[in-house]
Write a protein that holds these residues in place. Structure first.
Motif, PDB file in Angstrom:
ATOM      1  N   GLU A 247      40.296  49.035  26.932  1.00 60.60           N
ATOM      2  CA  GLU A 247      40.854  48.052  27.861  1.00 60.60           C
ATOM      3  C   GLU A 247      41.889  48.747  28.733  1.00 60.60           C
ATOM      4  OE1 GLU A 247      42.260  44.551  25.887  1.00 60.60           O
ATOM      5  OE2 GLU A 247      40.418  44.312  24.689  1.00 60.60           O
ATOM      6  N   LEU A 248      41.681  48.697  30.041  1.00 63.23           N
ATOM      7  CA  LEU A 248      42.590  49.303  31.011  1.00 63.23           C
ATOM      8  C   LEU A 248      43.125  48.232  31.950  1.00 63.23           C
ATOM      9  CD1 LEU A 248      40.704  52.552  32.141  1.00 63.23           C
ATOM     10  CD2 LEU A 248      42.549  52.367  30.478  1.00 63.23           C
ATOM     11  N   MET A 249      44.306  48.487  32.477  1.00 60.60           N
ATOM     12  CA  MET A 249      44.894  47.569  33.449  1.00 60.60           C
ATOM     13  C   MET A 249      45.270  48.335  34.702  1.00 60.60           C
ATOM     14  SD  MET A 249      48.179  45.026  33.129  1.00 60.60           S
ATOM     15  CE  MET A 249      48.713  44.066  34.553  1.00 60.60           C
ATOM     16  N   ASN A 277      42.570  43.644  36.855  1.00 56.90           N
ATOM     17  CA  ASN A 277      43.013  43.951  38.220  1.00 56.90           C
ATOM     18  C   ASN A 277      42.214  45.092  38.852  1.00 56.90           C
ATOM     19  OD1 ASN A 277      45.015  41.989  38.342  1.00 56.90           O
ATOM     20  ND2 ASN A 277      46.558  43.336  37.473  1.00 56.90           N
ATOM     21  N   PRO A 278      40.880  45.033  38.856  1.00 53.96           N
ATOM     22  CA  PRO A 278      40.108  46.135  39.437  1.00 53.96           C
ATOM     23  C   PRO A 278      40.212  46.239  40.949  1.00 53.96           C
ATOM     24  CG  PRO A 278      38.674  44.328  38.830  1.00 53.96           C
ATOM     25  CD  PRO A 278      40.026  43.981  38.305  1.00 53.96           C
ATOM     26  N   ASN A 307      40.744  39.160  36.577  1.00 53.19           N
ATOM     27  CA  ASN A 307      41.557  38.991  37.794  1.00 53.19           C
ATOM     28  C   ASN A 307      40.842  39.611  38.998  1.00 53.19           C
ATOM     29  OD1 ASN A 307      43.867  37.875  38.898  1.00 53.19           O
ATOM     30  ND2 ASN A 307      45.063  39.752  38.708  1.00 53.19           N
ATOM     31  N   PHE A 308      39.559  39.353  39.079  1.00 53.25           N
ATOM     32  CA  PHE A 308      38.681  39.991  40.062  1.00 53.25           C
ATOM     33  C   PHE A 308      38.795  39.286  41.412  1.00 53.25           C
ATOM     34  CE2 PHE A 308      34.506  41.048  41.915  1.00 53.25           C
ATOM     35  CZ  PHE A 308      34.474  42.421  41.663  1.00 53.25           C
ATOM     36  N   SER A 313      36.219  47.898  46.789  1.00 53.33           N
ATOM     37  CA  SER A 313      36.176  48.890  45.712  1.00 53.33           C
ATOM     38  C   SER A 313      35.809  48.234  44.383  1.00 53.33           C
ATOM     39  CB  SER A 313      37.519  49.615  45.603  1.00 53.33           C
ATOM     40  OG  SER A 313      38.561  48.708  45.298  1.00 53.33           O
ATOM     41  N   GLY A 314      36.332  47.038  44.133  1.00 58.36           N
ATOM     42  CA  GLY A 314      36.003  46.330  42.902  1.00 58.36           C
ATOM     43  C   GLY A 314      34.538  45.947  42.852  1.00 58.36           C
ATOM     44  N   MET A 315      33.985  45.487  43.969  1.00 55.25           N
ATOM     45  CA  MET A 315      32.573  45.134  44.039  1.00 55.25           C
ATOM     46  C   MET A 315      31.703  46.371  43.807  1.00 55.25           C
ATOM     47  SD  MET A 315      32.234  41.849  44.563  1.00 55.25           S
ATOM     48  CE  MET A 315      30.660  41.559  45.374  1.00 55.25           C
ATOM     49  N   ARG A 316      32.108  47.493  44.356  1.00 56.24           N
ATOM     50  CA  ARG A 316      31.331  48.717  44.200  1.00 56.24           C
ATOM     51  C   ARG A 316      31.325  49.169  42.742  1.00 56.24           C
ATOM     52  NH1 ARG A 316      31.720  53.095  48.957  1.00 56.24           N
ATOM     53  NH2 ARG A 316      30.002  53.848  47.669  1.00 56.24           N
TER      54      ARG A 316
END
Length: 366
Positions: A247-249, A277-278, A307-308, A313-316
């Motif tokens: 798990e990363l934040m 928080n990607p 928290n998307f 960048s998050g979608m990729r």
């Protein structure tokens, strides 16, 4: 009326007392002589000093001075042949010397599980050799002493302050059998030269919101099966041969996509990846070059993005996982709470159209 309960054997009475709060155990010794010797047979003790001393709110809980006498009666008058298995102590204004006496008496009674919440604690707590579980909350250590916790397997530190960074390191290094570490909101007043060693027995590490300079090198945790962190600054990340859940934040320590991918590349057995928080900021762009982590093709079953916000960048990254994870069962998206329904539907539509390496992969929005 026949007092049938008091006529029960000591073993049954002791079992009954084990389910009662410590205050109620004490009350039984006042109302019946039959129960008096049994109060010292209770092995799980929990003492709470109320910070709000309005006695009409909690008439059974003693004031400050009475609280000390109450704890004294249960701990200092206890014989060393009457063991203490668990001691939970919440004290906010008790003098340190008094707490030190309680801890010494508990150590003589071979306490195994110690849970303390209070402003200042004596460092002698780190020399109770019988401890298996140690949980400290809202504690400030003004000094330090040698650490000798040969049996400790669980260590939880929450809002704990050390006078030097090295003291925190010495605490970890003094627990050779440590399996479960939870360290949240740890701070050190002075900077020194940190020398962490690998915790070889560690299975689970939850390390979050450490105050700098407490940057723990990743090799400290390289044997864990579960890891939750919000920062890592290493150039050379070690291999995590046993890591199953990570798990990363994003955000707090400027974690970049290159770091995330680098970390994943060193977790060959990873089955669950949870990222919060990607899309923390728009400047966290997707890297031009990247390697598909080995765990994607052979192990990864679950990916969770919290928290998307649906930024590029998050979608990729979400597409990257679905396109390359051959065994992925679920991709779960927890949308940013301020997104509109239209924005969420648009994100889902785009991700639904993304090709998936796993035919059984299910896309879930929460």
């Amino acid at each position: 009326m026949v007092d049938r309960i008091s006529n029960l054997p000591d073993e049954l009475l002791f079992h009954i007392l084990s389910f009662l709060p410590t205050e109620d155990v004490f009350v039984t010794s006042l109302v019946s002589k039959r129960w008096r010797p049994l109060r010292f047979s209770v092995t799980d003790l929990h003492f709470v000093e109320l910070r709000n001393r309005n006695t009409h709110l909690e008439p059974r809980v003693p004031r400050y001075s009475a609280f000390i006498k109450f704890v004294d009666a249960f701990i200092l008058r206890r014989g060393i042949h009457q063991p203490i298995k668990t001691l939970r102590l919440e004290c906010y204004s008790c003098p340190v010397f008094k707490v030190e006496k309680w801890l010494k008496a508990a150590a003589d009674c071979k306490v195994e599980n110690l849970q303390i919440c209070g402003p200042v604690l004596p460092c002698t707590i780190f020399s109770i050799k019988t401890l298996v579980v140690l949980k400290l909350r809202c504690v400030d250590f003004k000094g330090f002493s040698d650490v000798e916790l040969p049996l400790l397997k669980t260590l939880h530190l929450d809002y704990v302050t050390f006078s030097k960074c090295q003291h925190f390191i010495e605490l970890l290094n003094g627990c050779p059998l440590l399996e479960n570490l939870e360290a949240k909101c740890i701070s050190a007043a002075f900077v020194d030269d940190p020398k962490f060693t690998t915790l070889s027995k560690l299975v689970r590490a939850d390390v979050f919101n450490l105050r700098r300079p407490l940057d723990i090198p990743m090799r400290t945790f390289c044997n864990v099966e579960f890891l939750r962190i919000d920062q890592f600054c290493d150039v050379d990340i070690p291999i995590f041969p046993n890591l199953i859940q990570l798990e990363l934040m994003f955000g707090r320590h400027d974690l970049k996509w290159e770091s995330v991918l680098d970390m994943l590349n060193h977790c060959p057995q990873l089955q669950t990846f949870d990222l919060e928080n990607p899309s923390y900021t728009a400047d966290k762009v997707w890297p031009n070059t990247h390697v598909v982590p080995k765990c994607f093709s052979s192990q990864l079953r679950t990916c969770i993005l919290r928290n998307f916000k649906g930024k590029e960048s998050g979608m990729r990254f979400a597409k990257f996982v679905m396109q390359n994870s051959a065994l992925l069962d679920t991709m779960t998206i927890f949308s940013y709470r301020h997104l509109s329904l239209e924005e969420i539907l648009e994100m889902r539509k785009e991700l639904d159209s993304c090709p998936r390496s796993s035919a059984s992969c299910e896309l879930l929005f929460k």
